[in-house]
Design an enzyme around this catalytic site. Structure first.
Site, PDB file in Angstrom:
ATOM      1  N   ASP A 168     -17.268 -24.695   5.889  1.00 36.91           N
ATOM      2  CA  ASP A 168     -17.337 -25.555   4.550  1.00 36.91           C
ATOM      3  C   ASP A 168     -18.658 -25.117   3.817  1.00 36.91           C
ATOM      4  OD1 ASP A 168     -19.987 -26.130   5.810  1.00 36.91           O
ATOM      5  OD2 ASP A 168     -19.740 -28.545   5.650  1.00 36.91           O
TER       6      ASP A 168
ATOM      7  N   TYR B 189      -4.006 -22.370  17.276  1.00 41.18           N
ATOM      8  CA  TYR B 189      -2.862 -21.643  16.937  1.00 41.18           C
ATOM      9  C   TYR B 189      -1.651 -21.379  18.498  1.00 41.18           C
ATOM     10  CZ  TYR B 189      -2.563 -21.250  11.500  1.00 41.18           C
ATOM     11  OH  TYR B 189      -2.708 -21.313  10.087  1.00 41.18           O
TER      12      TYR B 189
ATOM     13  N   LYS C 292     -17.822 -24.238  12.813  1.00 40.42           N
ATOM     14  CA  LYS C 292     -18.208 -25.006  12.385  1.00 40.42           C
ATOM     15  C   LYS C 292     -18.740 -25.530  14.063  1.00 40.42           C
ATOM     16  CE  LYS C 292     -18.315 -29.136   9.064  1.00 40.42           C
ATOM     17  NZ  LYS C 292     -18.959 -29.546   8.813  1.00 40.42           N
TER      18      LYS C 292
ATOM     19  N   ASP D 148      -7.049 -17.455   2.048  1.00 35.77           N
ATOM     20  CA  ASP D 148      -6.764 -18.135   0.292  1.00 35.77           C
ATOM     21  C   ASP D 148      -7.255 -18.256  -0.657  1.00 35.77           C
ATOM     22  OD1 ASP D 148      -4.270 -18.492   2.068  1.00 35.77           O
ATOM     23  OD2 ASP D 148      -3.646 -20.229   0.733  1.00 35.77           O
TER      24      ASP D 148
ATOM     25  N   ASP E  39      -7.825 -18.893   8.312  1.00 39.31           N
ATOM     26  CA  ASP E  39      -6.315 -19.346   7.035  1.00 39.31           C
ATOM     27  C   ASP E  39      -6.682 -19.706   6.291  1.00 39.31           C
ATOM     28  OD1 ASP E  39      -3.401 -19.704   6.668  1.00 39.31           O
ATOM     29  OD2 ASP E  39      -3.856 -21.458   7.231  1.00 39.31           O
TER      30      ASP E  39
HETATM   31  C1  IPM Z   1      -0.799 -17.166   6.743  1.00 42.49           C
HETATM   32  C2  IPM Z   1       0.101 -18.873   6.954  1.00 42.49           C
HETATM   33  C3  IPM Z   1       0.474 -18.790   8.827  1.00 42.49           C
HETATM   34  C4  IPM Z   1      -0.772 -19.004   9.119  1.00 42.49           C
HETATM   35  C5  IPM Z   1       1.785 -19.679   8.403  1.00 42.49           C
HETATM   36  C6  IPM Z   1       2.860 -19.756   7.781  1.00 42.49           C
HETATM   37  C7  IPM Z   1       2.312 -19.478  10.066  1.00 42.49           C
HETATM   38  O1  IPM Z   1      -0.446 -19.575   6.186  1.00 42.49           O
HETATM   39  O2  IPM Z   1      -0.571 -15.948   7.138  1.00 42.49           O
HETATM   40  O3  IPM Z   1      -1.636 -17.131   6.698  1.00 42.49           O
HETATM   41  O4  IPM Z   1      -0.893 -20.218   8.454  1.00 42.49           O
HETATM   42  O5  IPM Z   1      -1.094 -18.308   9.578  1.00 42.49           O
HETATM   43 MN    MN Z   2      -1.879 -18.908   5.192  1.00 39.64          MN
END
Ligand code: IPM
Ligand code: MN
Length: 367
Positions: A237, A152, A204, A265, A261
């Protein structure tokens, strides 16, 4: 770190005087303002347990389109003067991808040195998820995602861009200092009350043999300093597979910025959707920023379809980090009450409007 604010040395303010805590509020883009509005409604009803004052920030796509500014230095200084920040969401289809994300969201994370992205993955009792075989108690973990380096940092570049011989380099920066402070945070967290004293490194190491090796060595060293904490390892993975098949194996996950990140999700899915997933960008010695992790949902803006529980959960995390435990507990109780009342927890098809969910939380937080 820009010269504008030297935040690294800023001590965390303790509530030694009667001054209220100052909370910076960045509603941001898309559905951010709607869900932050609900969180502020909830904050109002727990005010007697939370001495706070709000400072509003006009940052995001509208400001950028109006003035060309993403995060002027004076706004950063103002943010650094807060005790904590509540953020809605950042990103807008009218602005090319990357501008608001990099120059606003990531810049705040980096400049305020919020080096831990703390993402609890909790399944509130009664939430329906896509994984019917999970029991509520199976899903109770915290992801400690590195938040200040890795892929990042923006290191890299093009060579011969636009030609058939183009080269694109995207560098992953991993420092011993950065990894040590992150891993220490994860082990310390694993020892706190309510946790199960287990840290799993997700990486990984079989392919990323430099960065992964550094992470693994630091975890091994830290394990020696925390003899009561069990350590485990999963390739990223395989970790995705375990999050679905056997989430109970995870207590505290420590991982790098990019992997964190991605897996959070998936973590949101097993807790009931992005509409309920909250997180904090933590600087343990400085100013932390809390946000629903779901994004701006531009197509839903103004339709009152987005679940505000993630933003309200972010508020609970914020109050907790400030040490306002009674207020945080009331908000958390409100969230659990709302969940219990709601038939379906899938974001966008929850059967309740955004403000109705806020009202349910308030009902639960007031009782
Ligand atoms: C998150 C988002 C951010 C990230 C993006 C919007 C830059 O996906 O906070 O998870 O990748 O950290
Ligand atoms: Mn994210």
């Amino acid at each position: 770190m820009s010269a504008a604010v030297a935040t690294e040395t800023r001590p965390r303010r303790l509530a030694l005087d009667d001054r209220p805590y100052r909370i910076g509020v960045i509603p941001g883009d898309g559905t951010g303002p709607e869900v932050v509005g609900e969180a502020l409604k909830v904050l109002d009803v727990v005010r007697d347990d939370a001495p706070v004052e709000l400072e509003h920030f006009d940052l995001g796509a509208d400001r950028y389109l109006r003035t060309g500014e993403t995060l002027p230095d004076e706004e950063l200084v103002r943010l650094a003067g807060c005790d904590a920040i509540l953020l809605g969401a950042v990103g807008d289809p009218r602005v090319p991808p990357g501008i608001l994300e990099r120059d606003l969201l990531l810049r705040i994370r980096f400049e305020l040195d919020q080096y831990v992205n703390l993402r609890p993955i909790v399944r509130y009792p009664g939430v329906k998820t896509l994984l019917p075989h999970h029991a509520d108690a199976d899903v109770d973990m915290v992801v400690v995602r590195e938040n200040s380096e890795g892929l990042y940092t923006g290191g890299g570049g093009f060579h011969r861009k636009g030609t058939p011989h183009e080269v694109a380099v995207q560098e992953s920066i991993n420092t011993r200092h950065g990894v040590e402070r992150l891993v220490w945070y994860a082990f310390d967290l694993a020892m706190r009350p309510g946790r199960r004293r287990k840290v799993t490194l997700v990486h990984k190491t079989n392919v990323l043999t430099y960065a992964g090796d550094l992470y693994q060595r630091v975890v091994d060293e830290m394990a020696a300093a925390f003899p009561d904490v069990e350590t485990d390892y999963a390739h990223v993975d395989a970790a995705c597979l375990y999050l679905i098949e056997d989430p109970a194996r995870f207590d505290v996950i420590v991982t790098d910025n990019m992997f964190g990140d991605i897996i959070t999700d998936l973590g949101a899915v097993i807790q009931g959707g992005l509409g309920i997933a909250a997180g904090g960008n933590i600087n343990p010695q400085g100013i932390s920023m809390f946000e629903p992790i779901g994004g701006t949902a531009p197509a839903e803006t103004g339709r009152e379809t987005i679940n505000p529980l993630a933003a309200i959960g972010a508020l609970a995390l914020l109050l907790h980090e400030l040490g306002l435990a009674a207020a945080a507990d009331r908000v958390d109780r409100g969230v659990r009450f709302a969940v219990g009342k709601m038939a379906s927890m899938r974001a966008g098809e929850m059967g309740f409007s955004t403000p109705e969910v806020g009202d349910l939380v308030i009902e639960g937080a007031s009782s």
